[in-house]
Write a protein that holds these residues in place. Structure first.
Motif, PDB file in Angstrom:
ATOM      1  N   PRO A  93       8.956 -16.242   0.394  1.00 32.01           N
ATOM      2  CA  PRO A  93       7.548 -16.181   0.818  1.00 32.01           C
ATOM      3  C   PRO A  93       7.360 -15.764   2.274  1.00 32.01           C
ATOM      4  CG  PRO A  93       8.244 -18.452   0.790  1.00 32.01           C
ATOM      5  CD  PRO A  93       9.386 -17.650   0.226  1.00 32.01           C
ATOM      6  N   ARG A  94       8.439 -15.565   3.011  1.00 31.74           N
ATOM      7  CA  ARG A  94       8.321 -15.254   4.437  1.00 31.74           C
ATOM      8  C   ARG A  94       7.976 -13.786   4.702  1.00 31.74           C
ATOM      9  NH1 ARG A  94      10.138 -19.579   7.462  1.00 31.74           N
ATOM     10  NH2 ARG A  94      11.078 -21.230   6.188  1.00 31.74           N
ATOM     11  N   SER A  96       6.130 -10.396   2.376  1.00 28.81           N
ATOM     12  CA  SER A  96       5.575 -10.032   1.070  1.00 28.81           C
ATOM     13  C   SER A  96       6.511  -9.162   0.256  1.00 28.81           C
ATOM     14  CB  SER A  96       4.224  -9.320   1.256  1.00 28.81           C
ATOM     15  OG  SER A  96       3.197 -10.253   1.501  1.00 28.81           O
ATOM     16  N   TYR A  99       8.683 -11.080  -2.072  1.00 28.26           N
ATOM     17  CA  TYR A  99       7.998 -11.536  -3.281  1.00 28.26           C
ATOM     18  C   TYR A  99       7.789 -10.389  -4.249  1.00 28.26           C
ATOM     19  CZ  TYR A  99       4.502 -14.050  -6.094  1.00 28.26           C
ATOM     20  OH  TYR A  99       3.813 -14.656  -7.119  1.00 28.26           O
ATOM     21  N   ASN A 110       2.640 -12.341  -0.632  1.00 25.74           N
ATOM     22  CA  ASN A 110       2.825 -13.781  -0.507  1.00 25.74           C
ATOM     23  C   ASN A 110       2.901 -14.125   0.976  1.00 25.74           C
ATOM     24  OD1 ASN A 110       3.156 -16.419  -1.280  1.00 25.74           O
ATOM     25  ND2 ASN A 110       5.141 -16.153  -2.251  1.00 25.74           N
ATOM     26  N   SER A 111       2.500 -15.322   1.314  1.00 24.83           N
ATOM     27  CA  SER A 111       2.682 -15.833   2.672  1.00 24.83           C
ATOM     28  C   SER A 111       2.947 -17.321   2.575  1.00 24.83           C
ATOM     29  CB  SER A 111       1.455 -15.546   3.547  1.00 24.83           C
ATOM     30  OG  SER A 111       0.303 -16.181   3.034  1.00 24.83           O
ATOM     31  N   LEU A 112       3.384 -17.890   3.688  1.00 25.10           N
ATOM     32  CA  LEU A 112       3.927 -19.255   3.677  1.00 25.10           C
ATOM     33  C   LEU A 112       3.285 -20.130   4.732  1.00 25.10           C
ATOM     34  CD1 LEU A 112       6.246 -21.312   2.901  1.00 25.10           C
ATOM     35  CD2 LEU A 112       7.588 -20.208   4.716  1.00 25.10           C
ATOM     36  N   HIS A 123      11.787 -26.275   0.541  1.00 32.16           N
ATOM     37  CA  HIS A 123      10.454 -25.898   0.054  1.00 32.16           C
ATOM     38  C   HIS A 123       9.553 -27.115  -0.203  1.00 32.16           C
ATOM     39  CE1 HIS A 123      12.831 -26.544  -3.665  1.00 32.16           C
ATOM     40  NE2 HIS A 123      11.698 -26.983  -4.165  1.00 32.16           N
ATOM     41  N   HIS A 128       2.664 -21.825  -0.719  1.00 35.27           N
ATOM     42  CA  HIS A 128       2.733 -20.376  -0.837  1.00 35.27           C
ATOM     43  C   HIS A 128       1.349 -19.844  -1.208  1.00 35.27           C
ATOM     44  CE1 HIS A 128       7.330 -20.341  -1.931  1.00 35.27           C
ATOM     45  NE2 HIS A 128       7.055 -21.116  -0.891  1.00 35.27           N
ATOM     46  N   HIS A 129       1.000 -18.724  -0.611  1.00 29.37           N
ATOM     47  CA  HIS A 129      -0.266 -18.047  -0.911  1.00 29.37           C
ATOM     48  C   HIS A 129       0.086 -16.738  -1.605  1.00 29.37           C
ATOM     49  CE1 HIS A 129      -2.414 -20.911   1.716  1.00 29.37           C
ATOM     50  NE2 HIS A 129      -1.327 -20.832   2.456  1.00 29.37           N
ATOM     51  N   ALA A 130       0.141 -16.780  -2.926  1.00 32.45           N
ATOM     52  CA  ALA A 130       0.623 -15.649  -3.724  1.00 32.45           C
ATOM     53  C   ALA A 130      -0.541 -14.816  -4.247  1.00 32.45           C
ATOM     54  CB  ALA A 130       1.462 -16.156  -4.888  1.00 32.45           C
TER      55      ALA A 130
END
Length: 255
Positions: A93-94, A96, A99, A110-112, A123, A128-130
Motif C-alpha cells: 500500500p505504500r 499505488s 497495488y 492505494n494509499s496507507l 499491518h 488502506h485506501h484502495a
C-alpha cells in the motif's frame, strides 16, 4: 538511469504480464453458487477457519435471508509463506503501482495510514485506501486491518503451527463514510506453501437490512468471489519473486 527510475520501470513491467488464471475447479465452484445459506459460517464461528479440516462450504457465495452477502474462497498458494504475506500487506500500500501489479485489470490505486503504534504484525492497526473495481463499478474502499482477536477469533494464532498468518479487518466506503463488511483471510500452512481461506460477510456491519440493500451493489457476492480467486492466484505467482527482490533480504529496493 537513477535507482528510483530503474525500480519504477521494473515494477511497471509487471503491469503488462497476463494474470495467472485461477484453477478451473475453483472457478467452477464459484459458478455453482449461490450456495445453501445453511452451509456458511457465522461470525461467531471464526475459529473453525483455523482448523484445516474441510468446512461445509470452502468455496462459494450466497446472500443470507437478512441480506448479508457471504463469500468463501479456498485458494492454494504454493511456495508462498506467512512471512511473505505479512511483508506484502505492509509493502504494497505504500505505492499505488505495487497495488496495481497485484491485479492490473481491477486495482487502480492505494494509499496507507500506518498504525499509530507497532504491533506483532506490521499491518495491525493500518488503514488502506484502495481504489478498485471488482466487477460492480469503481469504489474507493477504506480497509482497516486489525488483530484477529479484535474481530472475533479467540486467539491471534501467533504460535499455532497450523496457521501461517491471518489478515483480517473491516471494509468501508470512503464516499459514504460507512463501514459495512468483515473480511478474513486465514493462510494455513501447507507443505512449502499455504492454503488461503478467504471469507467475507458483506454488509454485516450495517445494522439495518434496508441500508444493506442500498449500500452494496447487486451481484457483489458473485463478483467478489471471482475477483478474490483472481487476485490471490495472481499474487501466488508474483509474491515469491517480489519478496526475493524487494523484501528484507532482497537485492533491490522499490521506491
Amino acid at each position: 538511469m537513477s535507482a528510483g527510475t530503474a525500480a519504477d520501470a521494473e515494477l511497471a513491467a509487471y503491469l503488462s504480464r497476463p494474470l495467472s488464471p485461477p484453477d478451473t475447479a475453483l472457478l467452477e465452484a464459484i459458478e455453482r453458487s449461490p450456495a445453501d445459506p445453511d452451509s456458511i459460517l457465522g461470525l461467531d464461528e471464526l475459529d473453525r477457519l483455523l482448523d484445516p479440516s474441510p468446512l461445509p462450504l470452502e468455496t462459494g457465495w450466497c446472500t443470507r435471508p437478512d441480506d448479508v452477502g457471504y463469500v468463501a474462497v479456498r485458494n492454494p498458494m504454493p511456495e508462498v509463506t506467512g512471512e511473505m504475506v505479512d511483508w506484502w500487506f505492509d509493502w504494497h500500500p505504500r505505492e499505488s503501482i505495487r497495488y496495481r501489479i497485484w491485479h492490473p485489470l481491477a486495482h487502480h490505486g492505494n494509499s496507507l495510514d500506518p498504525p499509530r503504534r507497532p504491533g506483532a504484525k506490521s499491518h495491525w492497526g493500518a488503514t488502506h485506501h484502495a481504489v478498485e473495481d471488482v466487477g460492480t463499478g469503481m469504489v474507493r474502499a477504506r480497509i482497516s486491518f486489525v488483530r484477529p482477536t479484535e474481530i472475533g477469533f479467540s486467539t491471534d494464532a501467533l504460535d499455532d503451527p497450523r496457521v501461517a498468518t491471518i489478515v483480517c479487518g473491516r471494509i468501508g466506503d470512503e464516499r459514504l463514510r460507512l463501514s459495512h463488511t468483515v473480511m478474513v483471510h486465514v493462510f494455513l500452512a501447507d507443505g512449502d506453501g499455504v492454503v488461503l481461506r478467504s471469507h467475507f460477510w458483506l454488509g454485516a456491519l450495517i445494522p439495518l437490512r434496508l441500508l444493506r440493500r442500498l449500500a452494496l451493489p447487486a451481484g457483489l457476492p458473485h463478483r467478489l468471489a471471482r475477483h478474490c480467486a483472481e487476485e490471490y492466484t495472481n499474487l501466488a505467482a508474483l509474491l515469491p519473486d517480489l519478496h526475493a527482490r524487494y523484501g528484507p533480504d532482497g537485492a533491490r529496493r522499490a521506491p
